[in-house]
Motif scaffolding. Structure first.
Motif, PDB file in Angstrom:
ATOM      1  N   THR A 148       0.828  -1.205   0.000  1.00  0.00           N
ATOM      2  CA  THR A 148       0.000   0.000   0.000  1.00  0.00           C
ATOM      3  C   THR A 148       0.863   1.256   0.000  1.00  0.00           C
ATOM      4  O   THR A 148       0.510   2.255  -0.627  1.00  0.00           O
ATOM      5  N   HIS A 149       1.988   1.206   0.701  1.00  0.00           N
ATOM      6  CA  HIS A 149       2.892   2.373   0.750  1.00  0.00           C
ATOM      7  C   HIS A 149       3.317   2.784  -0.651  1.00  0.00           C
ATOM      8  O   HIS A 149       3.254   3.973  -1.007  1.00  0.00           O
ATOM      9  N   ASN A 180      -9.378  -2.002   2.007  1.00  0.00           N
ATOM     10  CA  ASN A 180      -8.134  -1.315   2.342  1.00  0.00           C
ATOM     11  C   ASN A 180      -8.465   0.089   2.848  1.00  0.00           C
ATOM     12  O   ASN A 180      -8.627   1.029   2.074  1.00  0.00           O
ATOM     13  N   GLN A 236      -6.615   2.119   4.550  1.00  0.00           N
ATOM     14  CA  GLN A 236      -5.515   3.079   4.428  1.00  0.00           C
ATOM     15  C   GLN A 236      -5.626   3.880   3.135  1.00  0.00           C
ATOM     16  O   GLN A 236      -5.435   5.103   3.121  1.00  0.00           O
ATOM     17  N   HIS A 259      -8.653   6.360   3.393  1.00  0.00           N
ATOM     18  CA  HIS A 259      -8.341   7.541   4.197  1.00  0.00           C
ATOM     19  C   HIS A 259      -7.426   8.498   3.438  1.00  0.00           C
ATOM     20  O   HIS A 259      -7.585   9.725   3.512  1.00  0.00           O
ATOM     21  N   TYR A 260      -6.486   7.935   2.677  1.00  0.00           N
ATOM     22  CA  TYR A 260      -5.582   8.767   1.872  1.00  0.00           C
ATOM     23  C   TYR A 260      -6.367   9.552   0.817  1.00  0.00           C
ATOM     24  O   TYR A 260      -6.167  10.759   0.649  1.00  0.00           O
TER      25      TYR A 260
END
Length: 274
Positions: A124-125, A150, A152, A155-156
């Motif tokens: 994901t990074h 996912n 993350q 939220h991004y």
């Protein structure tokens, strides 16, 4: 030539278990297969129809794919609905983002241009890094999840000012038959397994979930840390192992099956030579 010399190696892979097992056999090892998950398609045809409607009416500007299974499943349902060409045309005219080579290969087979793709190790990074250059403020983004949501990435995208349409096509569940997983936990605790290969984070969670049935989670973590060699395919798996208190001894430089088996072979040969 590298060889496992009869080492018993546990595999929790479902889809590619036969392929990996053959690699281990060719290198002189004994694979012990205990599939840790199954992919279950969701009964959400109405959501897929709505998604295709949004695509066809140009109501989405960016689409994010995580897996090749997600791409293939979406188009399988679209074909069943008689709307595959409509979906294909729409995807060829939006910004498409993918996490790594597997969704990339599925998209290329369909001749869908890829605007941004995560680099190794395809976590994901790296996906978020690949999206940094995209204008997302007031942009409508579709996220085609994998076997779980996912958060993350969601939220991004929200923090970047995007409006989001989420689509789940399948979910990861325990296998219908968990007897092999129970047996694997017992074999690890009894020192009958020399190494365990993890290729996804859900395999780890499901293995420890089964261990919880017999109140042996802590014992399992201890065995994996002290007596059984743990091989992790990459950073995401490694992070999940650490959440359960397990430190893997093997992680390849490139997060691919062939590299993982080679790294495990080299590690075990090093142990045997000492």
């Amino acid at each position: 030539m590298s060889s496992f010399n009869g080492t018993r190696i546990a595999l929790l892979e479902a889809r590619m278990s036969g392929e990996i097992a053959n690699m281990i056999r060719r290198s002189g090892g004994e694979p012990v297969c205990a599939p840790a998950l199954r992919e279950s398609a969701l009964e959400n045809t109405e959501e897929i129809v709505t998604f295709i409607d949004h695509m066809a009416h140009a109501e989405l500007q960016v689409v994010v794919f995580f897996t090749g299974v997600g791409v293939d499943t979406l188009f399988r349902v679209a074909r069943e609905l008689g709307r595959a060409e409509e979906l294909l045309t729409a995807l060829q005219n939006v910004t498409v983002v993918c996490r790594g080579p597997k969704p990339g290969a599925a998209l290329k087979r369909l001749q869908i241009p890829i605007t941004a793709s995560a680099s190794e190790p395809y976590t994901t990074h790296e996906l978020l890094e690949a999206m940094k250059a995209l204008p997302l403020q007031n942009t409508r983004v579709a996220v085609v999840h994998y076997g779980e949501r996912n958060t993350q990435v969601i939220h991004y995208l929200q923090a970047r000012g995007a409006s989001i349409k989420e689509l789940m096509l399948y979910e990861w569940l325990l296998p219908d038959d968990i007897v092999p997983l129970r047996a694997l936990v017992a074999d690890i605790l009894a020192l009958h397994i020399d190494a365990v290969v993890f290729t996804s984070q859900v395999q780890i969670r499901h293995l420890f979930l089964v261990a919880k049935e017999s109140l042996s989670q802590e014992e399992l973590a201890q065995a994996l840390n002290t007596r059984t060699v743990v091989a992790s395919i990459g950073p995401t798996c490694t992070a999940t192992l650490r959440e359960f208190g397990v430190i893997p001894r093997v992680e390849p430089q490139h997060p691919k099956i062939g590299h993982l088996i080679k790294a495990l072979t080299d590690y075990l040969e090093g142990l045997n030579s000492n």
